[in-house]
Design an enzyme around this catalytic site. Structure first.
Site, PDB file in Angstrom:
ATOM      1  N   GLU A  18      48.793 -47.253 107.026  1.00 18.37           N
ATOM      2  CA  GLU A  18      47.906 -47.436 108.361  1.00 18.37           C
ATOM      3  C   GLU A  18      48.529 -48.246 109.574  1.00 18.37           C
ATOM      4  O   GLU A  18      48.169 -49.013 110.181  1.00 18.37           O
ATOM      5  CB  GLU A  18      46.734 -48.256 107.740  1.00 18.37           C
ATOM      6  CG  GLU A  18      45.798 -47.834 106.736  1.00 18.37           C
ATOM      7  CD  GLU A  18      45.359 -46.383 107.198  1.00 18.37           C
ATOM      8  OE1 GLU A  18      44.803 -46.180 108.174  1.00 18.37           O
ATOM      9  OE2 GLU A  18      45.329 -45.468 106.149  1.00 18.37           O
ATOM     10  N   LYS A  21      51.715 -43.711 111.442  1.00 16.75           N
ATOM     11  CA  LYS A  21      52.718 -42.678 111.258  1.00 16.75           C
ATOM     12  C   LYS A  21      52.201 -41.215 111.741  1.00 16.75           C
ATOM     13  O   LYS A  21      52.955 -40.799 112.500  1.00 16.75           O
ATOM     14  CB  LYS A  21      53.198 -42.445 109.684  1.00 16.75           C
ATOM     15  CG  LYS A  21      54.001 -43.853 109.225  1.00 16.75           C
ATOM     16  CD  LYS A  21      54.416 -43.445 108.019  1.00 16.75           C
ATOM     17  CE  LYS A  21      53.451 -42.998 106.855  1.00 16.75           C
ATOM     18  NZ  LYS A  21      52.580 -43.966 106.666  1.00 16.75           N
ATOM     19  N   LYS A  43      54.908 -32.448 105.150  1.00 17.37           N
ATOM     20  CA  LYS A  43      54.285 -33.708 104.542  1.00 17.37           C
ATOM     21  C   LYS A  43      54.775 -33.636 103.403  1.00 17.37           C
ATOM     22  O   LYS A  43      54.001 -32.748 102.167  1.00 17.37           O
ATOM     23  CB  LYS A  43      52.673 -33.705 104.860  1.00 17.37           C
ATOM     24  CG  LYS A  43      51.942 -34.742 104.293  1.00 17.37           C
ATOM     25  CD  LYS A  43      52.241 -36.010 105.183  1.00 17.37           C
ATOM     26  CE  LYS A  43      51.314 -37.248 104.597  1.00 17.37           C
ATOM     27  NZ  LYS A  43      51.575 -38.486 105.456  1.00 17.37           N
ATOM     28  N   THR A  47      48.200 -38.051  99.966  1.00 14.94           N
ATOM     29  CA  THR A  47      47.633 -38.761  98.999  1.00 14.94           C
ATOM     30  C   THR A  47      46.103 -39.270  99.455  1.00 14.94           C
ATOM     31  O   THR A  47      46.129 -39.226 100.665  1.00 14.94           O
ATOM     32  CB  THR A  47      48.195 -39.982  98.300  1.00 14.94           C
ATOM     33  OG1 THR A  47      48.430 -41.079  99.406  1.00 14.94           O
ATOM     34  CG2 THR A  47      49.418 -39.668  97.760  1.00 14.94           C
ATOM     35  N   ASP A  56      46.582 -35.386 106.969  1.00 12.41           N
ATOM     36  CA  ASP A  56      47.247 -35.721 108.169  1.00 12.41           C
ATOM     37  C   ASP A  56      47.690 -34.530 108.826  1.00 12.41           C
ATOM     38  O   ASP A  56      47.638 -34.676 110.181  1.00 12.41           O
ATOM     39  CB  ASP A  56      48.540 -36.479 107.626  1.00 12.41           C
ATOM     40  CG  ASP A  56      48.402 -38.130 107.027  1.00 12.41           C
ATOM     41  OD1 ASP A  56      46.873 -38.349 107.257  1.00 12.41           O
ATOM     42  OD2 ASP A  56      48.800 -38.609 106.340  1.00 12.41           O
ATOM     43  N   GLY A 116      56.568 -39.294 105.956  1.00  9.93           N
ATOM     44  CA  GLY A 116      56.574 -39.483 104.671  1.00  9.93           C
ATOM     45  C   GLY A 116      55.047 -40.110 104.113  1.00  9.93           C
ATOM     46  O   GLY A 116      54.040 -40.421 105.111  1.00  9.93           O
ATOM     47  N   GLY A 118      53.127 -43.684 103.239  1.00  9.81           N
ATOM     48  CA  GLY A 118      53.346 -45.146 102.952  1.00  9.81           C
ATOM     49  C   GLY A 118      54.795 -45.403 103.480  1.00  9.81           C
ATOM     50  O   GLY A 118      54.756 -45.039 104.780  1.00  9.81           O
ATOM     51  N   SER A 177      50.235 -48.520 116.978  1.00 11.98           N
ATOM     52  CA  SER A 177      48.933 -48.881 117.183  1.00 11.98           C
ATOM     53  C   SER A 177      49.039 -50.050 117.692  1.00 11.98           C
ATOM     54  O   SER A 177      48.567 -51.347 117.034  1.00 11.98           O
ATOM     55  CB  SER A 177      48.007 -48.597 116.332  1.00 11.98           C
ATOM     56  OG  SER A 177      46.657 -48.989 116.358  1.00 11.98           O
ATOM     57  N   GLU A 207      46.200 -48.401 120.370  1.00 16.35           N
ATOM     58  CA  GLU A 207      45.361 -48.274 119.179  1.00 16.35           C
ATOM     59  C   GLU A 207      44.106 -47.255 119.840  1.00 16.35           C
ATOM     60  O   GLU A 207      44.014 -46.840 120.834  1.00 16.35           O
ATOM     61  CB  GLU A 207      44.584 -49.582 119.105  1.00 16.35           C
ATOM     62  CG  GLU A 207      43.776 -50.118 120.139  1.00 16.35           C
ATOM     63  CD  GLU A 207      43.058 -51.100 119.818  1.00 16.35           C
ATOM     64  OE1 GLU A 207      43.235 -52.092 118.422  1.00 16.35           O
ATOM     65  OE2 GLU A 207      42.282 -51.840 120.480  1.00 16.35           O
TER      66      GLU A 207
END
Length: 236
Positions: A18, A21, A43, A47, A56, A116, A118, A177, A207
């Site tokens: 979060e 990315k 990607k 997950t 994503d 990636g 995480g 962000s 953001e």
């Protein structure tokens, strides 16, 4: 075609979850597309998304436009890929398959972005394969996306140190962000991120950029990213 921004293979990691990315990946893709480049986004693992649900990559296409997208594995639990694969009874990521696919895309696209899941060292499988191994296999530089607030200096320094230890090049750091009303830590961190990372600060994205229209997103991407990534930041 003019040539602004990065071309080739670029791996995008984060200092954690979060941190922006996907927004950063989409912003780089949007600028490259606007410059006339062909773009692919990969990607290795998605997950926390069920089969058939938008992930994503759907956000990248919505925000950036006509991008070739490839997702290699999808796991329903919002966990590290290795853990999520084990819980779902599914095969883990095959590093060789992903690397071969990225090289194939690079042969037909000007820019291939590999996003990636995480952070850099999150496990892909039960033996600890992670995004750094993929970057090493591809001999590709890594862009680090960092949070804005308290704690980001340590997380960014650790991520960039891990890259150096592995002989990987950190292209730079982007704040994914940045709050409209930054607190003291967020404002101060902008002056310190480059030093602790030992890498250039290559942009600051606002953001809630993911809610923008495509035209507004492109404008914000251009204003928020360094010329190395196709933008005009910082504006003098």
């Amino acid at each position: 075609m003019s040539s602004t921004g990065y071309r080739g293979i670029l791996v995008v990691t984060g200092t954690g979850t979060e941190v922006g990315k996907t927004i950063t990946t989409a912003a780089i893709a949007a600028l490259a597309l606007a410059d006339g480049a062909s773009v692919a986004v990969v990607k290795p693992a998605q997950t926390g998304v069920a089969p058939g649900e938008p992930g994503d990559l759907a956000d990248v296409v919505r925000l950036a436009g006509d991008v070739t997208c490839v997702e290699y594995a999808r796991y329903p639990d919002p966990l590290a890929p290795a853990t999520a694969a084990r819980r779902a009874g599914l095969d883990p990521i095959d590093l060789d398959e992903v690397a071969a696919g990225v090289r194939s895309l690079a042969a037909t696209h000007d820019l291939v972005l590999v996003e990636g899941a995480g952070g850099l060292l999150v496990w892909f499988d039960e033996v600890g394969t992670n995004l750094s191994h993929l970057a090493m296999e591809l001999k590709a530089p890594v862009l680090v996306v960092a949070a804005a607030g308290l704690g980001t200096l340590n997380a960014t320094a650790l991520t960039c140190e891990a890259l150096r230890v592995r002989g990987l090049t950190c292209l730079g750091v982007v704040v994914g962000s940045f709050p409209a009303e930054p607190d003291l830590a967020s404002a101060s961190n902008l002056a310190d991120l480059s030093e602790v990372a030992d890498a250039p600060l290559l942009g600051v994205l606002p953001e809630r950029l993911g809610t923008a229209t495509r035209a507004d997103f492109l404008s914000a991407a251009k204003a928020g990213l360094d010329p190395v990534l196709g933008g005009t930041w910082p504006v003098c």
